[in-house]
Each structure stands twice: as C-alpha cells, then as structure tokens.
Design a protein around this motif. Structure first.
Motif, PDB file in Angstrom:
ATOM      1  N   PRO A  99     -44.535 -15.417  -9.962  1.00 15.94           N
ATOM      2  CA  PRO A  99     -43.076 -15.452 -10.121  1.00 15.94           C
ATOM      3  C   PRO A  99     -42.528 -16.873 -10.214  1.00 15.94           C
ATOM      4  O   PRO A  99     -43.052 -17.788  -9.581  1.00 15.94           O
ATOM      5  CB  PRO A  99     -42.552 -14.776  -8.853  1.00 15.94           C
ATOM      6  N   ASN A 100     -41.470 -17.023 -10.987  1.00 14.31           N
ATOM      7  CA  ASN A 100     -40.861 -18.340 -11.201  1.00 14.31           C
ATOM      8  C   ASN A 100     -40.413 -18.988  -9.885  1.00 14.31           C
ATOM      9  O   ASN A 100     -40.509 -20.201  -9.717  1.00 14.31           O
ATOM     10  CB  ASN A 100     -39.672 -18.192 -12.160  1.00 14.31           C
ATOM     11  N   ARG A 101     -39.936 -18.171  -8.942  1.00 16.49           N
ATOM     12  CA  ARG A 101     -39.490 -18.716  -7.649  1.00 16.49           C
ATOM     13  C   ARG A 101     -40.580 -19.582  -7.024  1.00 16.49           C
ATOM     14  O   ARG A 101     -40.308 -20.600  -6.420  1.00 16.49           O
ATOM     15  CB  ARG A 101     -39.216 -17.572  -6.672  1.00 16.49           C
ATOM     16  N   ILE A 102     -41.817 -19.136  -7.144  1.00 17.22           N
ATOM     17  CA  ILE A 102     -42.934 -19.858  -6.526  1.00 17.22           C
ATOM     18  C   ILE A 102     -43.414 -20.980  -7.462  1.00 17.22           C
ATOM     19  O   ILE A 102     -43.525 -22.134  -7.066  1.00 17.22           O
ATOM     20  CB  ILE A 102     -44.125 -18.902  -6.274  1.00 17.22           C
ATOM     21  N   GLY A 103     -43.665 -20.625  -8.713  1.00 16.22           N
ATOM     22  CA  GLY A 103     -44.229 -21.597  -9.651  1.00 16.22           C
ATOM     23  C   GLY A 103     -43.330 -22.812  -9.815  1.00 16.22           C
ATOM     24  O   GLY A 103     -43.816 -23.946  -9.877  1.00 16.22           O
ATOM     25  N   SER A 104     -42.007 -22.586  -9.858  1.00 18.12           N
ATOM     26  CA  SER A 104     -41.106 -23.697 -10.139  1.00 18.12           C
ATOM     27  C   SER A 104     -41.147 -24.740  -9.035  1.00 18.12           C
ATOM     28  O   SER A 104     -40.848 -25.902  -9.259  1.00 18.12           O
ATOM     29  CB  SER A 104     -39.677 -23.190 -10.325  1.00 18.12           C
ATOM     30  N   LEU A 105     -41.508 -24.330  -7.817  1.00 14.67           N
ATOM     31  CA  LEU A 105     -41.580 -25.309  -6.736  1.00 14.67           C
ATOM     32  C   LEU A 105     -43.002 -25.862  -6.587  1.00 14.67           C
ATOM     33  O   LEU A 105     -43.218 -27.071  -6.512  1.00 14.67           O
ATOM     34  CB  LEU A 105     -41.156 -24.649  -5.421  1.00 14.67           C
ATOM     35  N   LEU A 148     -37.449 -29.438 -17.901  1.00 11.60           N
ATOM     36  CA  LEU A 148     -38.133 -28.252 -17.392  1.00 11.60           C
ATOM     37  C   LEU A 148     -38.171 -28.267 -15.866  1.00 11.60           C
ATOM     38  O   LEU A 148     -37.818 -27.274 -15.217  1.00 11.60           O
ATOM     39  CB  LEU A 148     -39.556 -28.228 -17.957  1.00 11.60           C
ATOM     40  N   ILE A 149     -38.584 -29.388 -15.281  1.00 12.16           N
ATOM     41  CA  ILE A 149     -38.665 -29.455 -13.814  1.00 12.16           C
ATOM     42  C   ILE A 149     -37.291 -29.209 -13.216  1.00 12.16           C
ATOM     43  O   ILE A 149     -37.128 -28.426 -12.286  1.00 12.16           O
ATOM     44  CB  ILE A 149     -39.139 -30.845 -13.330  1.00 12.16           C
ATOM     45  N   PHE A 150     -36.296 -29.896 -13.774  1.00  7.66           N
ATOM     46  CA  PHE A 150     -34.979 -29.815 -13.150  1.00  7.66           C
ATOM     47  C   PHE A 150     -34.431 -28.395 -13.228  1.00  7.66           C
ATOM     48  O   PHE A 150     -34.068 -27.798 -12.210  1.00  7.66           O
ATOM     49  CB  PHE A 150     -34.019 -30.811 -13.801  1.00  7.66           C
ATOM     50  N   ILE A 178     -37.680 -33.953  -8.346  1.00  7.32           N
ATOM     51  CA  ILE A 178     -37.914 -32.737  -7.559  1.00  7.32           C
ATOM     52  C   ILE A 178     -36.974 -32.717  -6.350  1.00  7.32           C
ATOM     53  O   ILE A 178     -36.329 -31.714  -6.044  1.00  7.32           O
ATOM     54  CB  ILE A 178     -39.379 -32.669  -7.065  1.00  7.32           C
ATOM     55  N   PHE A 179     -36.897 -33.861  -5.675  1.00 13.55           N
ATOM     56  CA  PHE A 179     -36.071 -33.959  -4.473  1.00 13.55           C
ATOM     57  C   PHE A 179     -34.619 -33.611  -4.788  1.00 13.55           C
ATOM     58  O   PHE A 179     -33.980 -32.796  -4.112  1.00 13.55           O
ATOM     59  CB  PHE A 179     -36.176 -35.389  -3.923  1.00 13.55           C
ATOM     60  N   PHE A 180     -34.107 -34.211  -5.854  1.00 14.19           N
ATOM     61  CA  PHE A 180     -32.706 -33.976  -6.218  1.00 14.19           C
ATOM     62  C   PHE A 180     -32.494 -32.516  -6.640  1.00 14.19           C
ATOM     63  O   PHE A 180     -31.520 -31.870  -6.217  1.00 14.19           O
ATOM     64  CB  PHE A 180     -32.313 -34.937  -7.348  1.00 14.19           C
ATOM     65  N   ALA A 181     -33.410 -31.985  -7.423  1.00 15.61           N
ATOM     66  CA  ALA A 181     -33.253 -30.603  -7.894  1.00 15.61           C
ATOM     67  C   ALA A 181     -33.271 -29.620  -6.725  1.00 15.61           C
ATOM     68  O   ALA A 181     -32.505 -28.652  -6.699  1.00 15.61           O
ATOM     69  CB  ALA A 181     -34.366 -30.262  -8.885  1.00 15.61           C
ATOM     70  N   LEU A 182     -34.126 -29.905  -5.730  1.00 13.81           N
ATOM     71  CA  LEU A 182     -34.163 -29.022  -4.555  1.00 13.81           C
ATOM     72  C   LEU A 182     -32.813 -29.008  -3.859  1.00 13.81           C
ATOM     73  O   LEU A 182     -32.300 -27.954  -3.471  1.00 13.81           O
ATOM     74  CB  LEU A 182     -35.234 -29.504  -3.568  1.00 13.81           C
ATOM     75  N   LEU A 183     -32.220 -30.209  -3.709  1.00 11.82           N
ATOM     76  CA  LEU A 183     -30.921 -30.274  -3.044  1.00 11.82           C
ATOM     77  C   LEU A 183     -29.859 -29.530  -3.846  1.00 11.82           C
ATOM     78  O   LEU A 183     -29.051 -28.790  -3.284  1.00 11.82           O
ATOM     79  CB  LEU A 183     -30.495 -31.730  -2.839  1.00 11.82           C
ATOM     80  N   VAL A 184     -29.871 -29.730  -5.176  1.00 14.98           N
ATOM     81  CA  VAL A 184     -28.874 -29.043  -6.007  1.00 14.98           C
ATOM     82  C   VAL A 184     -29.039 -27.530  -5.846  1.00 14.98           C
ATOM     83  O   VAL A 184     -28.063 -26.797  -5.640  1.00 14.98           O
ATOM     84  CB  VAL A 184     -29.029 -29.446  -7.493  1.00 14.98           C
ATOM     85  N   PRO A 198     -34.086 -40.567  -4.705  1.00 14.27           N
ATOM     86  CA  PRO A 198     -33.613 -41.411  -5.814  1.00 14.27           C
ATOM     87  C   PRO A 198     -32.284 -42.075  -5.464  1.00 14.27           C
ATOM     88  O   PRO A 198     -31.407 -41.429  -4.900  1.00 14.27           O
ATOM     89  CB  PRO A 198     -33.428 -40.412  -6.961  1.00 14.27           C
ATOM     90  N   GLU A 199     -32.160 -43.348  -5.781  1.00  9.56           N
ATOM     91  CA  GLU A 199     -30.856 -43.996  -5.601  1.00  9.56           C
ATOM     92  C   GLU A 199     -29.909 -43.456  -6.641  1.00  9.56           C
ATOM     93  O   GLU A 199     -28.703 -43.408  -6.456  1.00  9.56           O
ATOM     94  CB  GLU A 199     -30.997 -45.502  -5.807  1.00  9.56           C
ATOM     95  N   ASN A 200     -30.488 -43.121  -7.790  1.00 10.71           N
ATOM     96  CA  ASN A 200     -29.667 -42.661  -8.888  1.00 10.71           C
ATOM     97  C   ASN A 200     -30.454 -41.571  -9.621  1.00 10.71           C
ATOM     98  O   ASN A 200     -31.429 -41.860 -10.310  1.00 10.71           O
ATOM     99  CB  ASN A 200     -29.404 -43.861  -9.807  1.00 10.71           C
ATOM    100  N   PRO A 201     -30.047 -40.309  -9.435  1.00  5.79           N
ATOM    101  CA  PRO A 201     -30.846 -39.207  -9.999  1.00  5.79           C
ATOM    102  C   PRO A 201     -31.006 -39.313 -11.509  1.00  5.79           C
ATOM    103  O   PRO A 201     -32.064 -38.974 -12.043  1.00  5.79           O
ATOM    104  CB  PRO A 201     -30.040 -37.962  -9.642  1.00  5.79           C
ATOM    105  N   LEU A 202     -29.958 -39.813 -12.173  1.00  4.48           N
ATOM    106  CA  LEU A 202     -30.068 -39.896 -13.635  1.00  4.48           C
ATOM    107  C   LEU A 202     -31.093 -40.947 -14.040  1.00  4.48           C
ATOM    108  O   LEU A 202     -31.853 -40.761 -14.987  1.00  4.48           O
ATOM    109  CB  LEU A 202     -28.718 -40.204 -14.269  1.00  4.48           C
ATOM    110  N   ALA A 203     -31.126 -42.060 -13.275  1.00  2.00           N
ATOM    111  CA  ALA A 203     -32.123 -43.087 -13.589  1.00  2.00           C
ATOM    112  C   ALA A 203     -33.529 -42.526 -13.367  1.00  2.00           C
ATOM    113  O   ALA A 203     -34.450 -42.775 -14.150  1.00  2.00           O
ATOM    114  CB  ALA A 203     -31.887 -44.323 -12.724  1.00  2.00           C
ATOM    115  N   ALA A 204     -33.678 -41.764 -12.267  1.00  2.00           N
ATOM    116  CA  ALA A 204     -34.998 -41.174 -11.995  1.00  2.00           C
ATOM    117  C   ALA A 204     -35.407 -40.248 -13.140  1.00  2.00           C
ATOM    118  O   ALA A 204     -36.558 -40.233 -13.569  1.00  2.00           O
ATOM    119  CB  ALA A 204     -34.966 -40.407 -10.678  1.00  2.00           C
ATOM    120  N   MET A 205     -34.435 -39.475 -13.637  1.00  2.00           N
ATOM    121  CA  MET A 205     -34.746 -38.581 -14.758  1.00  2.00           C
ATOM    122  C   MET A 205     -35.106 -39.396 -15.989  1.00  2.00           C
ATOM    123  O   MET A 205     -36.062 -39.086 -16.702  1.00  2.00           O
ATOM    124  CB  MET A 205     -33.547 -37.702 -15.081  1.00  2.00           C
TER     125      MET A 205
END
Ligand code: ASP
Length: 430
Positions: free
Chosen positions: A303-309, A73-75, A168-174, A152-159
C-alpha cells in the motif's frame, strides 16, 4: 501491470489466442527487455571500446528523466501517505519499524561480508603499488552535523538541490499538520497533491518504458571506457564482494521476505526486477527511487501509505550492500598493507560500516567516499582507498542493486508488521 508496458493495452480487434500469446510474449516483458539491454550493452561496449562513449547522451537522458521525477514524487507521495496515516504516533511507529529493519539487515549484511573477507583473504600476499598519501577522501561530516542537516533551512532550496532527507522531513510535517486542518481544507490540499502524485507516477511509468534503452547505453559506455583489464589484479577482491553480496541478496533477504512478510521471494523479486536492474545500471538508489516506488506499489501491491514513507527513507539510509562493501573493502586494504586486525579493530569496522552506510547518499560512489570513516575508525591508512578505486564502479552497481532490493523487502516487511495485506499484481500473496 504498468511496467509490462504495452501488454496492458487492450487490442482493438477480437481477442484471439495468438494475439494473447503475442501480448504475453517474453520479449514484451520489461525485465527481459532490460536483461537484453544489459547483455547487448556489455557486447557493444566490449566491441567498440572507448568509442562507446558516443552512447553517453542516451544513458544521460534516461538518468535525467529519472532524476526529474524524484523530488515531486517523494513530496507528493509522502504528504498523501502521511495524511492518510492519521496521527503522528502512527507515523512514528512506522518509522521505528522501518529503522529496526534497516539496522538489522545492514548488520546481517556486514556479518556476511566479515565472514567472507576473513575466509577468502583476498588481500593476503598480493603486491599492488601502494598509493602515496595524497588524494585523501573528503572528511565526512560528524554525527551531529548529519542529523542537523535533516532539517532544511529552506524547503524549496532543499527541493531544488534534490536533498532527499530534508525533503522527507518537510513532507512528513506537511502531511502531519494537514491532518489538523478542517475537512474541507484538508481534502483540498491532499486532493491536489494526490493528483500531482498520480501525474508523476504516470510520467514515471513512461520513463520506465525507456529503461531498456537507457540501461543498454549506460552499460555499453561503462564497459567501453573501463574495459576488463583493471579487474585482473583485484579479481579475488571483486569476487569476494560479489559473493558476499549474492549471499545477502539470495539467502538472507529472501528468508526475511518469506518468514517476516510471508511472500514468495521469487514472485516479489520478479515484481521489483525493473527497480533492481535500474539500480544496477545507474548505481544510484535515489535515481532509482521512482522505479522502486512504482514496482513496489503497483506491481508488488504494497500500500502507498507504507511505500511512500519506507521507500524514500530506505533509498537514503538503508544500504545493506554498501555496509557489506565498506567492511570487506576496509579489511582487504588492511590485508594488502599486511596489517593484522585485532578483534577490537574488526568491531570498529563493523560499527563504522553501519554508520557509513547510513550516512552515504544514494548516489554513485558515495560508498567510496565514506570509506574514510571506516578506515579512520580502525586506524588504517586512508590512502588505501586508492587501491580499490579502479574497480569501484562495478561493485557500486552490484551494491546499489542490493541496497534497493533490501529497500523493497523492507517495504513488504513493514507493511506486514502493520497488518497490511500485500497483493502482488496477478493474484494472492504467496
Ligand atoms: N551508489 C550507492 C547507492 O546509491 C551508494 C554507494 O556508493 O554505496 O545506493
């Protein structure tokens, strides 16, 4: 509204007034079902005692289902939300506004706690067996380490580990870099993640329908295994924390909601009530996050734009209830030890409580672990934590509900600051 469960379904035959009344009957509304779950859980737990543990699997099932949806959900929600915002400057501005809200409300909460504990003096003149200097809480990580761990050194490990901030950090960058793709690729990526988001929200709605049963079991097990005896010597302390939390939740935050977001606190509170009840029964802001997202976006109309962050970030770093609790608990411990605090020590407690609440994870008892920071900052005995362990769970439930309430109010306030229209399900925004 999804959380009102079956009331959304269209009846098969011709609509009659009786049918409509039955559909809107109070016992079909989720918040009443949850309230009944809490009341029933207390009654059954008190009647069964430790045998209530038999209900543990039901509560655990509910918690597992909630945790299951957190990372997807977060991602998905953050990538779609950030890609919708356009550029990094807008995301940065939104983040800065959210942070300003988090710090301001947490500071306000601590101020209420400070006033309450100094006025009520719950630790003065009580005689508790002072714990020996054993079982110290783990040393909390330093600030630099805390900040580094966001990357995260490894986004998948963090997930895989469910580490929310790195995800959150990785998803923002993506999301941000998705904006730089050409249209065809961007739409492909965002389209897939949008679909993933919708599916996860669908699962979440389903899990939420189980909330009354899950909450019933969690509360019954808690009451059955803890009982009410442990509260007697600490009653004044428990009441002080509860009173200060109530002032923050029922006065400060509603005033902010009314004047900064121009929303009716009552209506907004009703829209997010399932999230508050879930927070209360799970004592975890992170586990509650799926319900919070659903309530704030689908019911309250942010709105999702705001809530999701704002919501995932808030669930991890915005903890008004925890901040207030850290302050009251530290000063209570000083009072029990008969240590008179100087204004400088009280200021140190204020600042440390703020930092501790930001650093605490959104999981049960995180606040208790962070007490180490606060006690150390004020030069108080670390083993004082032993005094308050017995009643921590109930206070954890209360402070987590306040934490989540503040997150939801924050989403509305930031949305308003961004000039967004908030449309609660069922009409206007007043
Ligand atoms: N349980 C709280 C939360 O998840 C954190 C705490 O222990 O204060 O928000």
């Amino acid at each position: 509204p999804v959380a009102e469960g079956r009331s959304e379904r269209r009846p098969t035959g011709r609509p009659t007034p009786e049918r409509a009344a039955r559909r809107n009957a109070w016992y079909r509304q989720l918040h009443w079902q949850i309230a009944l779950g809490i009341a029933g859980g207390i009654a059954l737990g008190a009647a069964l005692g430790p045998q209530a543990r038999a209900l543990h699997p039901i509560g655990d099932l509910f918690l597992r289902l909630l945790r299951m949806v957190i990372v997807p959900l977060i991602f998905s929600s953050l990538v779609v939300g950030t890609a919708g915002l356009g550029d990094a400057a807008r995301v940065g501005r939104l983040g800065a506004k959210a942070l300003a809200y988090y710090v301001a409300t947490s500071a306000a909460a601590i101020a209420v706690g400070l006033a309450a504990v100094n006025a009520a003096r719950p630790g003065a003149g009580i005689h508790l067996p002072l714990p020996a200097p054993a079982a110290l809480p783990q040393a909390p990580p330093g600030l630099a380490d805390m900040l580094l761990q966001i990357v995260p050194e490894n986004p998948l490990a963090a997930m895989a580990q469910g580490d929310v901030l790195p995800v959150i950090f990785f998803a923002l960058l993506v999301g941000l870099f998705a904006n730089r793709l050409d249209r065809r690729l961007r739409e492909a990526l965002v389209g897939v993640l949008q679909a993933a988001f919708e599916v996860t929200m669908g699962i979440t709605s389903f899990v939420i329908r189980l909330a009354p049963a899950g909450i019933f079991a969690l509360v019954a097990v808690l009451v059955g295994t803890t009982g009410f005896e442990v509260f007697r010597p600490l009653l004044r302390y428990v009441l002080t924390v509860a009173f200060a939390l109530a002032v923050h939740a029922l006065v400060t935050l509603p005033v902010i909601l009314r004047f900064a977001a121009r929303l009716s606190p009552y209506r907004y509170g009703r829209a997010v009530a399932p999230a508050l009840a879930t927070a209360f029964s799970t004592a975890s802001s992170s586990a509650t996050l799926p319900v919070t997202l659903e309530c704030v976006e689908k019911h309250a109309g942010v709105p999702n734009r705001i809530g999701s962050l704002v919501l995932p970030l808030g669930a991890t770093i915005n903890m008004d209830g925890t901040a207030l609790y850290e302050c009251v608990a530290a000063i209570f411990i000083a009072q029990v030890y008969g240590i008179a605090l100087t204004p400088a020590q009280q200021l140190a407690i204020f600042l440390a409580a703020l930092l501790a609440s930001i650093g605490a994870a959104g999981i049960p008892m995180a606040g208790l672990v962070m007490m180490g920071i606060v006690l150390r900052a004020a030069g108080l005995p670390l083993e004082g934590v032993g005094l308050i362990v017995a009643v921590d769970r109930v206070l954890d439930m209360c402070r987590t509900a306040v934490n989540v309430w503040s997150d939801t109010v924050g989403a509305a306030v930031v949305a308003r600051w961004e000039g967004e229209l908030i449309r609660p399900a069922g009409g206007g925004d007043r």
